[in-house]
Scaffold this active site. Structure first.
Site, short mmCIF file in Angstrom:
data_model
loop_
_atom_site.label_atom_id
_atom_site.label_comp_id
_atom_site.label_asym_id
_atom_site.label_seq_id
_atom_site.Cartn_x
_atom_site.Cartn_y
_atom_site.Cartn_z
N ASN A 66 -5.74 -21.49 -13.82
CA ASN A 66 -5.52 -21.19 -15.24
C ASN A 66 -4.06 -21.32 -15.66
OD1 ASN A 66 -7.99 -20.77 -16.38
ND2 ASN A 66 -7.99 -18.55 -16.09
N ASP B 239 -15.74 -16.09 -16.65
CA ASP B 239 -14.66 -17.07 -16.48
C ASP B 239 -13.65 -16.64 -15.42
OD1 ASP B 239 -15.24 -19.23 -18.29
OD2 ASP B 239 -14.86 -17.85 -19.94
N GLY B 240 -13.29 -15.36 -15.40
CA GLY B 240 -12.29 -14.88 -14.44
C GLY B 240 -12.73 -15.06 -13.00
N ASP C 285 8.51 -11.77 -24.58
CA ASP C 285 7.61 -11.03 -23.71
C ASP C 285 7.27 -11.81 -22.44
OD1 ASP C 285 7.58 -8.94 -25.46
OD2 ASP C 285 5.63 -9.43 -26.34
#
Length: 301
Positions: free
Chosen positions: A127, A56-57, A165
Site C-alpha cells: 500500500n 482490504d487490510g 503531519d
C-alpha cells in the site's frame, strides 16, 4: 484448480462485543461454505490460486506474506470497501468465480530503512510508506525524487524542508487509503506511477504529485532527537529512523476481480460518487457565501 484458503483471524477473539461475535460467526460460516465448494485445500506454495477471505487490510498482509511464491490472489470480501476483493452471494460458486476472474498486476515498493545508528533494514510495502511523529510536534522532512528536493523553497534565507503531519508515498493499490484521505489523487496500476502526498503541510500547501514508478524517492527525517519519528510501511512501524529510500519492487501481486468490478472500475465509481456528493454540497453554500462576500466587497468599496 488447486486453491489455498487464507482466512482473516482477529488477534482478539474473546471480545464480548455482540457485533464482533456476529462477524466471527459469519466469517466461520463463510469459510465452511467455501471449503464445501472447493473440496480439497492445499498449502499456499502448492496452490494455483491463494484465496483470501477478509477485508482490504488483511488482504494486503496476505499478499505481502506470500508474494514471493509468485502465485495469483483472489479475495472474498468480508470487510468494508473491498477495493482489492470481490463480493459474492451465498449461492455463487467461488471456484467458478475464480475461473472467470480478470487478473490485474499490482506494483509493490522496496523500502530501505536507514536508522540513526547507520544500520539498515529492508521491507516490502503493498500500500504505502508514511511518516509521523510520536511527539506533539509536526514532522520536518526533505523529500528527494531522483536526487532533487521536491519541497518548495519557502524562506530564501533558510534551508528547504517541509513541515506537516506526514509524508505518504503510495502505490496504486494504496492510493485509495491514507493517500486519498490526505488529499492525494487515486490512480490505477496501469498508470505506472508512485504517489507522494504531504498531509497537512505548513506554512504553504504542497500539492500532491505522482512520479514515474522508475523513480527513487528518499524521505529524510530531520531532528529525530527532538521530534521522535515513526515510519510505517503497511502498518509495520519503525523507530529511530534517519531516512527512507523507496523504489518500485521487482515483485508484483496478481489479483483477480469479477468482470465489471475490477479495481479500476471500483475507483471510477467511487470518484463519480464523491464528485456528485461534493458537488451537491458545494452548490448552495458557495452561492450563499459568495453572495455575502460580494455584497461586503461592495460596501467596503
Amino acid at each position: 484448480m488447486k486453491i489455498a484458503l487464507i482466512r482473516f483471524r482477529p488477534k482478539d477473539t474473546n471480545s464480548r462485543d455482540q457485533s464482533f461475535q456476529d462477524y466471527i460467526r459469519k466469517l466461520q460460516n463463510r469459510e465452511e461454505t467455501l471449503r464445501r465448494q472447493i473440496g480439497q485445500l492445499v498449502l499456499p506454495h502448492e496452490a494455483d490460486v491463494i484465496l483470501n477471505v477478509s477485508g482490504d487490510g488483511p488482504m494486503t498482509e496476505t499478499v505481502k506474506e506470500y508474494a514471493h511464491l509468485n502465485k495469483p490472489f483472489y479475495g472474498d470480501n468480508f470487510g468494508t470497501y473491498g477495493f482489492l476483493l470481490n463480493d459474492h452471494t451465498p449461492e455463487e460458486n467461488i471456484v467458478e468465480a475464480i475461473e472467470r476472474a480478470v487478473w490485474i498486476e499490482f506494483p509493490m515498493l522496496d523500502v530501505t530503512i536507514e536508522y540513526l545508528d547507520g544500520t539498515t533494514e529492508k521491507t516490502l510495502a503493498f500500500n504505502d510508506v508514511w511518516t509521523k511523529t510520536l511527539s506533539t510536534q509536526t514532522a520536518k522532512h526533505r523529500v528527494f525524487v531522483n536526487g532533487k528536493n521536491i519541497v518548495p523553497q519557502v524562506f530564501p534565507d533558510r534551508e528547504t524542508f517541509g513541515l506537516g503531519d506526514a509524508v505518504i508515498v503510495c502505490t496504486a493499490g494504496g492510493s485509495t487509503a491514507y493517500n486519498r484521505s490526505a488529499g492525494g489523487k487515486v490512480f490505477s496500476p496501469d498508470k505506472h506511477l508512485i504517489g507522494i502526498t504531504f498531509a497537512s503541510p505548513s506554512p504553504i500547501k504542497i500539492p500532491a504529485l505522482q512520479v514515474s514508478d522508475k523513480s527513487e524517492i528518499v524521505v529524510e527525517l530531520i531532528e529525530d532527537e527532538k521530534r521522535n519519528y515513526l515510519v510505517v510501511a503497511d502498518n509495520v512501524a519503525f523507530e529511530r529512523v534517519k531516512q527512507v529510500v523507496i523504489r518500485k519492487s521487482d515483485i508484483t501481486a496478481k489479483i483477480g476481480f469479477k468482470p465489471g468490478f475490477t479495481h479500476q472500475e471500483k475507483i471510477k465509481k467511487m470518484l463519480k460518487y464523491y464528485q456528485k456528493l461534493n458537488g451537491n454540497k458545494r452548490d448552495k453554500p458557495r452561492k450563499t457565501v459568495r453572495g455575502k462576500r460580494d455584497k461586503q466587497d461592495e460596501q467596503d468599496k
